[in-house]
Scaffold this active site. Structure first.
Site, PDB file in Angstrom:
ATOM      1  N   CYS A  68      75.562 -20.651-108.386  1.00 17.65           N
ATOM      2  CA  CYS A  68      76.556 -21.520-109.309  1.00 17.65           C
ATOM      3  C   CYS A  68      76.682 -21.421-110.558  1.00 17.65           C
ATOM      4  O   CYS A  68      76.019 -20.423-111.196  1.00 17.65           O
ATOM      5  CB  CYS A  68      75.914 -23.131-108.852  1.00 17.65           C
TER       6      CYS A  68
ATOM      7  N   CYS B 240      67.271  -6.181-110.956  1.00 18.13           N
ATOM      8  CA  CYS B 240      66.985  -6.314-109.401  1.00 18.13           C
ATOM      9  C   CYS B 240      67.958  -5.535-108.512  1.00 18.13           C
ATOM     10  O   CYS B 240      69.120  -5.602-108.840  1.00 18.13           O
ATOM     11  CB  CYS B 240      67.285  -7.854-109.079  1.00 18.13           C
TER      12      CYS B 240
HETATM   13  S1  SF4 Z   1      70.756  -7.385-107.185  1.00 24.91           S
HETATM   14 FE1  SF4 Z   1      68.908  -8.868-106.285  1.00 24.91          FE
HETATM   15  S2  SF4 Z   1      69.508 -10.739-107.117  1.00 24.91           S
HETATM   16 FE2  SF4 Z   1      71.288  -9.460-106.966  1.00 24.91          FE
HETATM   17  S3  SF4 Z   1      72.320  -9.853-105.112  1.00 24.91           S
HETATM   18 FE3  SF4 Z   1      70.764  -8.146-104.856  1.00 24.91          FE
HETATM   19  S4  SF4 Z   1      68.850  -8.920-104.156  1.00 24.91           S
HETATM   20 FE4  SF4 Z   1      70.496 -10.663-104.748  1.00 24.91          FE
END
Ligand code: SF4
Length: 480
Positions: A7, A454
């Site tokens: 969000c 990530c």
């Molecule tokens: S990079 Fe990590 S936080 Fe971003 S969409 Fe992929 S799994 Fe989710």
């Protein structure tokens, strides 16, 4: 019980008596790309106002609220639900007791554990979202620590598995903003001269829109207390490994934003340049999938020398035409939005087309767009994605709820060789060629080390979370 919330957050705290509600409303408008289902506002000592739909659809109501309840302190939220239903009870900010209002960007995946810990103290309603459940935990810890919010976050952080940015408004008008220690989701602090107000937002684009300037990002593991023109910072958790969501840079964030020191626009352009170095294609024209892939298509054109053209137009006048399809919760709405992405026949007829997209998630929109381009006369279509194959669910705030609906997962059948994955996905979605970015190309394009990002949805490595996720539970909870 798992309700995921990706969000937009906004807050303002003035040291004068300025009414900051209009500022917060306008910041929410600038964050609409982060959530287009519902929105809300809160000021101290009042029940939050919560509305379904876009902020721009509720401006009359917003103006009445701003005039009726002026306040030097306010917070707001735009909602993108991914598992919870879009009903008013799930809209934020939410009131917890009579103590504070809370709004959240992210996902907390161990809510059942938290509910069990609190079961002797609170009767938590069955419909409660992760935000409200964590709010109850905060409420409990506040009484344990005599209202010391810094201690609350120190105690809370080891108990939360997932991603979060929180903004909290107390009944005394204190604003607290906190970002998890991995820094999955963005959050930044700014200053607005005319209102003598600190402002906080998920992205810097919201500060620009109201004429505020960016001071800095909230650090991973940091909580800020803002009151009467004073910002107090406290590190509640040391950040062992930051894990900024790579998908924010490729798709989610507004290109005019700067996230953790990186311009989203420049990152997207570099990602297109990376694709051009990776895939040498002979083609007549490069076209972006609107809107998020535009800078990447420009970057691809600059390096490849293939001319950039607009070959797909969003019909912004149809009811859903201007919205983002990926974050629409229902498949029928996503298809409806894609139906209003119209090919420009003059650009593509008889041409070999390089089509640049930010990512290929479910493959449904790619299929629809490729079909439309073929109908408009494209000779061949080479689809390139700035994001590597998405094979695993996201547990940190973006809507990839099950492995089964991800096209790369469905098609691969355990294959990891990129060339083979490219071939199989191309067959599935009807393209002549598909070329995904590599992890290294993604990192270079964003301008951050792989170890700072990530990328779990590509690699399946969830070590940036505190605990490995429960696939089976998520699959059962899926909406589709
Ligand atoms: S990079 Fe990590 S936080 Fe971003 S969409 Fe992929 S799994 Fe989710």
């Amino acid at each position: 019980m798992l309700i995921k919330e990706e969000c937009g957050l906004a807050a303002a705290s003035s040291q004068s008596e300025a009414n900051v509600l209009p500022l917060v409303v306008n910041m929410l408008r600038a964050l609409q790309h982060r959530g287009q289902e519902a929105w809300g506002l809160a000021v101290p000592g009042k029940e939050p106002w919560r509305m379904l739909g876009l902020v721009s659809e509720g401006l009359g109501k917003a103006a009445a609220i701003c005039a009726r309840s002026p306040s030097p302190y306010a917070i707001g939220h735009t909602r993108y639900s991914t598992v919870g239903r879009t009903v008013l009870e799930n809209v934020q900010p939410m009131m917890v007791g009579r103590e504070f209002a809370i709004a959240h960007n992210g996902t907390i995946s161990n809510t059942e554990e938290i509910v069990n810990k609190l079961s002797s103290y609170y009767a938590i309603p069955a419909w409660a979202s992760d935000t409200l459940i964590v709010g109850y935990m905060m409420h409990y810890l506040l009484s344990k620590f005599n209202g010391d919010w810094f201690k609350v976050f120190e105690e809370l952080s080891p108990q939360l598995n997932g991603a979060y940015c929180f903004i909290i408004l107390t009944k005394a008008g204190e604003v607290y903003v906190a970002r998890d220690e991995a820094g999955f989701r963005p959050l930044c602090l700014g200053w607005h001269d005319d209102a003598s107000s600190y402002v906080v937002a998920s992205e810097s684009c919201a500060l620009s829109v109201v004429g505020a300037h960016l001071i800095r990002d909230v650090k991973p593991g940091e909580v800020l207390r803002i009151k009467d023109g004073v910002v107090e910072s406290h590190i509640f958790a040391e950040s062992g490994r930051v894990a900024h969501c790579a998908f924010e840079y490729t798709y989610f964030a507004n290109p005019s934003s700067t996230l953790d020191g990186v311009s989203v626009y420049e990152a997207r352009k570099r990602l297109g340049q990376e694709l051009a170095k990776l895939y040498k294609i002979e083609a007549d024209v490069v076209i972006p999938v609107p809107d998020s892939a535009r800078p990447a298509a420009l970057g691809f054109s600059q390096v490849s020398g293939i001319p950039l053209e607009e070959g797909l137009m969003k019909d912004r006048y149809s009811k859903k035409g201007g919205l983002r399809s990926f974050i629409e919760p229902a498949l029928k709405d996503r298809l409806e939005i894609n139906r209003w992405v119209l090919p420009v026949e003059q650009t593509v007829r008889g041409k070999k087309v390089v089509l640049i997209d930010d990512s290929i998630v479910r493959g449904t929109s790619s299929k629809t767009i490729i079909k439309a381009l073929r109908k408009a006369g494209a000779k061949s279509i080479f689809l390139l994605s700035t994001y590597p194959p998405i094979r695993y669910p996201c547990y940190a705030g973006i809507d990839f709820p099950t492995k089964e609906e991800l096209v790369a997962h469905k098609i691969e059948g355990g294959v990891v060789d990129l060339e083979e994955v490219n071939k199989r996905v191309a067959e599935e979605i009807g393209a002549d060629f598909v070329g995904y970015n590599t992890l290294e190309g993604l990192s270079r394009g964003i301008g951050k080390q792989i170890s700072e990002l990530c990328t779990s949805c590509h690699t399946g490595d969830y070590s940036c979370l505190k605990k490995a996720p429960q696939y089976t539970q998520r699959m059962k909870k899926g909406r589709w």
